[in-house]
Design a protein around this motif. Structure first.
Motif, PDB file in Angstrom:
ATOM      1  N   VAL A  92       0.814  -1.084  -0.225  1.00 24.21           N
ATOM      2  CA  VAL A  92      -0.031   0.029   0.026  1.00 24.21           C
ATOM      3  C   VAL A  92       0.807   1.206  -0.074  1.00 24.21           C
ATOM      4  N   ARG A  94       0.604   5.335   0.210  1.00 25.56           N
ATOM      5  CA  ARG A  94      -0.247   6.607   0.607  1.00 25.56           C
ATOM      6  C   ARG A  94       0.710   8.104   0.510  1.00 25.56           C
ATOM      7  N   SER A 100      -7.258   3.152   7.089  1.00 26.40           N
ATOM      8  CA  SER A 100      -6.786   2.628   8.334  1.00 26.40           C
ATOM      9  C   SER A 100      -5.461   3.424   8.732  1.00 26.40           C
ATOM     10  N   ILE A 101      -4.892   4.205   7.992  1.00 22.57           N
ATOM     11  CA  ILE A 101      -3.744   4.920   8.558  1.00 22.57           C
ATOM     12  C   ILE A 101      -4.142   6.038   9.243  1.00 22.57           C
ATOM     13  N   TYR A 121       1.200  -5.704   3.751  1.00 17.47           N
ATOM     14  CA  TYR A 121       0.386  -6.334   4.447  1.00 17.47           C
ATOM     15  C   TYR A 121       0.201  -7.873   3.749  1.00 17.47           C
ATOM     16  N   ASP A 129      -5.731 -10.134   6.124  1.00 18.84           N
ATOM     17  CA  ASP A 129      -4.610  -8.926   5.735  1.00 18.84           C
ATOM     18  C   ASP A 129      -3.994  -8.368   6.528  1.00 18.84           C
ATOM     19  N   ASP A 175      -4.457   6.977  -1.667  1.00 18.00           N
ATOM     20  CA  ASP A 175      -3.533   5.932  -1.749  1.00 18.00           C
ATOM     21  C   ASP A 175      -3.894   4.612  -2.741  1.00 18.00           C
ATOM     22  N   PHE A 176      -3.425   3.708  -2.543  1.00 17.35           N
ATOM     23  CA  PHE A 176      -3.563   2.501  -3.354  1.00 17.35           C
ATOM     24  C   PHE A 176      -2.554   1.355  -2.864  1.00 17.35           C
ATOM     25  N   LYS A 177      -3.153   0.255  -3.621  1.00 14.89           N
ATOM     26  CA  LYS A 177      -2.549  -1.015  -3.284  1.00 14.89           C
ATOM     27  C   LYS A 177      -2.098  -1.739  -4.499  1.00 14.89           C
ATOM     28  N   ASP A 197     -11.317  -0.103  -7.064  1.00 14.14           N
ATOM     29  CA  ASP A 197     -11.531  -0.949  -6.144  1.00 14.14           C
ATOM     30  C   ASP A 197     -10.219  -0.897  -5.150  1.00 14.14           C
ATOM     31  N   THR A 198      -9.225  -0.431  -5.819  1.00 19.00           N
ATOM     32  CA  THR A 198      -7.939  -0.675  -5.132  1.00 19.00           C
ATOM     33  C   THR A 198      -7.284   0.678  -4.696  1.00 19.00           C
TER      34      THR A 198
HETATM   35  P1  TMP Z   1      -6.769   1.071   3.953  1.00 17.67           P
HETATM   36  O1  TMP Z   1      -6.628   2.713   4.289  1.00 17.67           O
HETATM   37  O2  TMP Z   1      -8.092   0.246   4.315  1.00 17.67           O
HETATM   38  O3  TMP Z   1      -5.616   0.340   4.569  1.00 17.67           O
HETATM   39  O4  TMP Z   1      -6.569   0.931   2.294  1.00 17.67           O
HETATM   40  C1  TMP Z   1      -5.582   1.242   1.743  1.00 17.67           C
HETATM   41  C2  TMP Z   1      -5.526   1.371   0.183  1.00 17.67           C
HETATM   42  O5  TMP Z   1      -5.507  -0.136  -0.284  1.00 17.67           O
HETATM   43  C3  TMP Z   1      -7.047   1.990  -0.043  1.00 17.67           C
HETATM   44  O6  TMP Z   1      -6.685   2.392  -1.536  1.00 17.67           O
HETATM   45  C4  TMP Z   1      -7.631   0.545  -0.512  1.00 17.67           C
HETATM   46  C5  TMP Z   1      -6.815  -0.479  -0.902  1.00 17.67           C
HETATM   47  N1  TMP Z   1      -7.239  -1.705  -0.200  1.00 17.67           N
HETATM   48  C6  TMP Z   1      -7.308  -2.766  -1.328  1.00 17.67           C
HETATM   49  O7  TMP Z   1      -7.078  -2.802  -2.467  1.00 17.67           O
HETATM   50  N2  TMP Z   1      -7.657  -4.050  -0.779  1.00 17.67           N
HETATM   51  C7  TMP Z   1      -7.724  -4.254   0.574  1.00 17.67           C
HETATM   52  O8  TMP Z   1      -8.043  -5.363   1.066  1.00 17.67           O
HETATM   53  C8  TMP Z   1      -7.587  -3.228   1.595  1.00 17.67           C
HETATM   54  C9  TMP Z   1      -7.926  -3.235   2.845  1.00 17.67           C
HETATM   55  C10 TMP Z   1      -7.286  -1.939   0.905  1.00 17.67           C
END
Ligand code: TMP
Ligand code: ASP
Length: 238
Positions: A92, A94, A100-101, A121, A129, A175-177, A197-198
């Motif tokens: 992730v 940011r 979550s942060i 994660y 996760d 942010d992004f994953k 989605d991500t």
């Molecule tokens: P978070 O703030 O919930 O940790 O998410 C950080 C970023 O990651 C947000 O852009 C959404 C993405 N994300 C996913 O793609 N899959 C996941 O399972 C989670 C929890 C977050």
């Protein structure tokens, strides 16, 4: 290229084998989940929208020299990709505090982070996760030092490329994953998807959320937000 057999069904995509053992077809679904699958629903047209949006991002990254799994989009929902052995580490990145942060560090959503933050994660639905650091990754042999160095370097480069590209479209990349995997050639490639989605995408002026947080938090206009992202990526900024 035709689908032969479904190899895997995830929460948002299905993966099929093809006649080429080095390639798979990724089919994007309309299904949406949040909170590790606790909340389930559908976002109409999401499969089509995310297949297109993710392909645009991956083409941009390829052009900028990032190795990705993308081969070509085959039709509205299906994308041909290199077959990867996915590394079980979700990365992730940011730029602005949200999600979550914001909770973990007691920051107000929208607080700009002075430097981009990279987090790892462990990709495990069973465990939800959990956040991990580099030492967990080496202890569990999830990736080697050389692979992780490559992944970190790519993640920061990808962030720079996407922030600049999206700023021009009037979008803040909050942010992004990312997920990475090893190809059949043993090299590290960017895999999975980059989509609403991500990622968290906010309109630069109004800060309106244009991503899956609209589904997670029941904000309404979910499909419209995904459509707005595609529209802006395709060029019309208004
Ligand atoms: P978070 O703030 O919930 O940790 O998410 C950080 C970023 O990651 C947000 O852009 C959404 C993405 N994300 C996913 O793609 N899959 C996941 O399972 C989670 C929890 C977050
Ligand atoms: N994709 C995850 C899930 O389905 C979490 C999320 O995106 O909020 O549960």
């Amino acid at each position: 290229m035709e689908k032969i057999e479904m190899l895997y069904e995830g929460k948002a995509k299905k993966i099929y084998s093809t006649e080429d053992t080095d390639k798979v077809i990724v089919e994007y679904k309309d299904d949406a989940t949040a909170f590790n699958g606790e909340k389930k629903g559908q976002i109409s047209e999401k499969g089509k929208l995310n297949a297109k949006i993710s392909t645009i991002f991956f083409e941009l990254l390829e052009q900028k020299g990032i190795p990705t799994h993308l081969v070509e989009q085959l039709n509205e929902t299906d994308v041909l990709t290199k077959k990867l052995d996915i590394i079980l580490v979700e990365v992730v990145m940011r730029n602005i505090a949200a999600g979550s942060i914001a909770k973990r560090l007691g920051l107000e959503e929208g607080t700009e982070l002075k430097k981009p933050v990279l987090e790892f994660y462990y990709k495990s639905d069973e465990l939800g996760d959990p956040m991990i650091n580099e030492y967990h990754i080496y202890a569990e042999e999830l990736a080697s030092k050389a692979e992780l160095d490559t992944i970190k370097d790519l993640a920061f480069k990808i962030n720079e490329i996407l922030v600049e590209f999206l700023a021009d479209k009037g979008i803040d990349l909050v942010d992004f994953k990312l997920e990475f995997g090893k190809g059949t050639d043993g090299k590290v490639y960017l895999g999975d998807e980059i989509s609403p989605d991500t990622c968290r995408f906010w309109d630069s002026k109004t800060k309106k959320k244009l991503d899956k947080d609209r589904f997670r938090r029941d904000l309404g206009e979910v499909e419209g937000a995904y459509q707005e992202i595609l529209k802006r990526l395709e060029g019309s900024n208004s």
